[in-house]
Design an enzyme around this catalytic site. Structure first.
Site, short mmCIF file in Angstrom:
data_model
loop_
_atom_site.label_atom_id
_atom_site.label_comp_id
_atom_site.label_asym_id
_atom_site.label_seq_id
_atom_site.Cartn_x
_atom_site.Cartn_y
_atom_site.Cartn_z
CG ASP A 1 -1.98 -1.06 1.21
OD1 ASP A 1 -2.09 -1.78 0.19
OD2 ASP A 1 -2.71 -1.18 2.21
CG ASP B 1 -12.61 -2.12 -1.08
OD1 ASP B 1 -12.02 -3.22 -1.17
OD2 ASP B 1 -12.08 -1.04 -1.37
#
Length: 164
Positions: free
Chosen positions: A8, A130
């Site tokens: 990330d 998500d």
């Protein structure tokens, strides 16, 4: 089973967010290319990269780090976060040479873009959904929607998306 490690990116560094809050980032490394090489050397067969700044801003903010990661490893690299236009998809896939892009927010909000990308890059696109309590969350988990994650997955399948 294939385990795909993730890097990330925030402000060009490797981070982990606490409960998705950008202000609560733990830095794990300042050299994304080195982190990518480490995962490859540990046996990773794929690498998943998330441009967190891009996910929140809607446009990639970590291009230099993404390029460095692509150059550093000989394994496939996929990227999600901030890919919301055809130009962005072309840049990541054709110019930088990523193996796959992951559409998230765009999958919910821009069916025309999904159709264009699927038509041009059928096997190089994935959709990431998500979900919180069964409903889609977008913009880097910053916004909850009333759209069912299952309904979005079925819609993407019907549009020709092969990888969710």
């Amino acid at each position: 089973m294939i385990i795909i490690p993730a890097i990330d990116l925030k402000d060009g560094m490797c981070v982990q967010l606490v409960q998705g809050r950008m202000e609560d980032a733990t830095v794990f490394g300042t050299d994304p290319a080195e982190m990518a090489r480490r995962w490859m050397d540990e046996g990773a067969r794929w690498l998943h990269v998330v441009d967190l700044d891009g996910a929140f801003a809607g446009v990639s903010r970590n291009i230099d780090a993404i390029r460095a990661i692509r150059k550093a490893v000989r394994i496939p690299v996929e990227l999600g976060g901030g890919i919301r236009t055809m130009d962005a998809a072309v840049r990541m896939l054709d110019e930088i040479g990523l193996d796959r892009i992951v559409l998230g927010t765009a999958a919910l909000r821009d069916s025309e873009l999904v159709a264009q990308v699927v038509k041009r890059y059928t096997d190089r696109i994935a959709v990431g959904i998500d979900a919180r309590s069964g409903h889609v969350a977008v913009s880097g988990w910053a916004e909850d929607t009333e759209v069912s994650a299952i309904a979005l997955a079925l819609r993407m399948r019907d549009m020709g998306v092969k990888t969710l």
